[in-house]
Design a protein around this motif. Structure first.
Motif, short mmCIF file in Angstrom:
data_model
loop_
_atom_site.label_atom_id
_atom_site.label_comp_id
_atom_site.label_asym_id
_atom_site.label_seq_id
_atom_site.Cartn_x
_atom_site.Cartn_y
_atom_site.Cartn_z
N LEU A 158 -5.83 9.31 3.03
CA LEU A 158 -5.21 9.38 4.34
C LEU A 158 -5.72 8.30 5.29
O LEU A 158 -5.03 7.97 6.27
CB LEU A 158 -5.47 10.76 4.97
CG LEU A 158 -4.79 11.95 4.26
CD1 LEU A 158 -5.23 13.24 4.93
CD2 LEU A 158 -3.28 11.80 4.28
N SER A 159 -6.88 7.73 5.04
CA SER A 159 -7.48 6.76 5.94
C SER A 159 -7.23 5.31 5.53
O SER A 159 -7.64 4.40 6.23
CB SER A 159 -8.99 7.00 6.05
OG SER A 159 -9.60 6.82 4.78
N VAL A 160 -6.61 5.09 4.42
CA VAL A 160 -6.37 3.72 3.94
C VAL A 160 -4.87 3.42 4.01
O VAL A 160 -4.04 4.21 3.55
CB VAL A 160 -6.89 3.53 2.50
CG1 VAL A 160 -6.53 2.15 1.98
CG2 VAL A 160 -8.39 3.76 2.45
N ARG A 161 -4.52 2.25 4.62
CA ARG A 161 -3.15 1.79 4.70
C ARG A 161 -3.10 0.32 4.23
O ARG A 161 -4.10 -0.39 4.23
CB ARG A 161 -2.62 1.86 6.14
CG ARG A 161 -2.51 3.29 6.67
CD ARG A 161 -1.40 4.06 5.97
NE ARG A 161 -1.19 5.35 6.58
CZ ARG A 161 -1.86 6.45 6.26
NH1 ARG A 161 -2.81 6.42 5.33
NH2 ARG A 161 -1.61 7.58 6.88
N MET A 162 -1.90 -0.10 3.83
CA MET A 162 -1.72 -1.46 3.36
C MET A 162 -0.76 -2.19 4.31
O MET A 162 0.32 -1.69 4.62
CB MET A 162 -1.16 -1.49 1.95
CG MET A 162 -0.96 -2.91 1.39
SD MET A 162 -0.30 -2.90 -0.28
CE MET A 162 -1.65 -2.12 -1.17
#
Length: 311
Positions: A20-24
């Protein structure tokens, strides 16, 4: 068993939190983070971006150059000609925060302001500028779009007018104008050629007048050129001076004949009335031109007239 289950539960929880805390963020994008509804000053660069779960929201903004066609706008130019003009706008986002916060939909906003500016620039321009001198109009349209675009974090890269649609009557008028202009230039060129040719012919005439043999040679050369085409008819030039000489000679002979006829008629009339008596001592001269006319008024046998001293 209880410890192992708890450890597995913790690991699963950590995995979910990490997911939930990692985005690209793609290379052609920039990320804007909202934490509890407030925008963060830090702009997230392309790559993997870490955010706080539940608290943060990530908005990706495309920073590529966007090509936006402007629908055709109908307007009246400054010289009162109705036209339909369409254009294209090239822009890109340079400040993602302003593009997200200051305007709801920057693409739609740019489209509307571009249409309004295009209609405004049509009314300020003339038809000739729209057709042949578009660069100043493009620059003016770009300046009109720059003012609102800067407040939206958008940079105008280029604005160009694509097409100008004219009424059919105006197209026919322009075609007639172009045809008349080309005909005028053709006549001027023809007249200039005639003037130069006349000057050359005048110089050639002066040279040939000094040497009459040159005129004869030119005549023979013209005859050879005409005969080379295998024509059945050969046209030879006739000197105008000879025609004038024959005409003057004919008029002179006619005048002399008329005058001689009048004199012969007067003489015949005088002899018939007895006013004129021929003198035998004076030699009579016969006019060859009026011999026939004089015989009409005379008798077939000459009269014997006594001398004056005998009477």
């Amino acid at each position: 068993m209880i410890v192992v289950d708890a450890l597995i539960a913790v690991l699963v929880l950590l995995a979910v939190v990490a997911g939930l805390s990692v985005r690209m963020v793609q290379q052609y994008q920039l990320g804007v983070v909202f934490r509890f509804g407030r925008v963060r000053d830090e702009i997230r660069a392309p790559g993997l971006v870490r955010i706080m779960p539940i608290a943060d929201r990530l908005r990706r903004v495309n920073v590529q150059i966007i090509t936006m066609p402007i629908p055709a706008q109908e307007g009246i130019t400054r010289d009162n000609v109705t036209v339909r003009v369409d254009a294209v706008v090239y822009f890109k986002v340079v400040d993602p925060v302003k593009a997200i916060v200051n305007v709801q939909d920057y693409n739609f906003a740019m489209s509307q302001v571009a249409q309004t500016s295009l209609r405004s620039i049509i009314g300020k321009s003339e038809l000739d500028d729209l057709l042949a001198n578009r660069e100043p109009i493009n620059q003016g349209l770009e300046l009109m779009l720059d003012s609102p675009a800067l407040g939206w974090g958008i940079q105008i890269d280029r604005v160009e007018i694509k097409d100008v649609a004219l009424p059919e009557s105006m197209k026919r008028s322009m075609a007639r104008q172009a045809e008349a202009d080309r005909e005028r230039r053709a006549r001027i060129i023809t007249a200039d050629g005639e003037y130069q040719a006349s000057a050359r012919l005048s110089e050639a005439a002066k040279v040939m007048s000094a040497t009459p043999a040159a005129l004869q040679l030119r005549l023979l050369q013209t005859v050879v050129e005409v005969a080379a085409e295998k024509n059945s008819t050969l046209v030879l030039p006739f000197p105008v001076e000879l025609l004038r000489f024959l005409e003057s000679s004919t008029e002179r002979n006619t005048a002399q004949a008329v005058e001689a006829t009048e004199v012969a008629a007067q003489l015949a009339e005088n002899e018939a009335e007895g006013k004129l008596e021929p003198d035998p001592d004076v030699e009579q001269l016969e006019l060859p031109q009026v011999a026939a006319a004089a015989e009409v008024g005379r008798p077939e046998r000459p009269l014997d007239v006594a001398p004056r001293h005998a009477a």
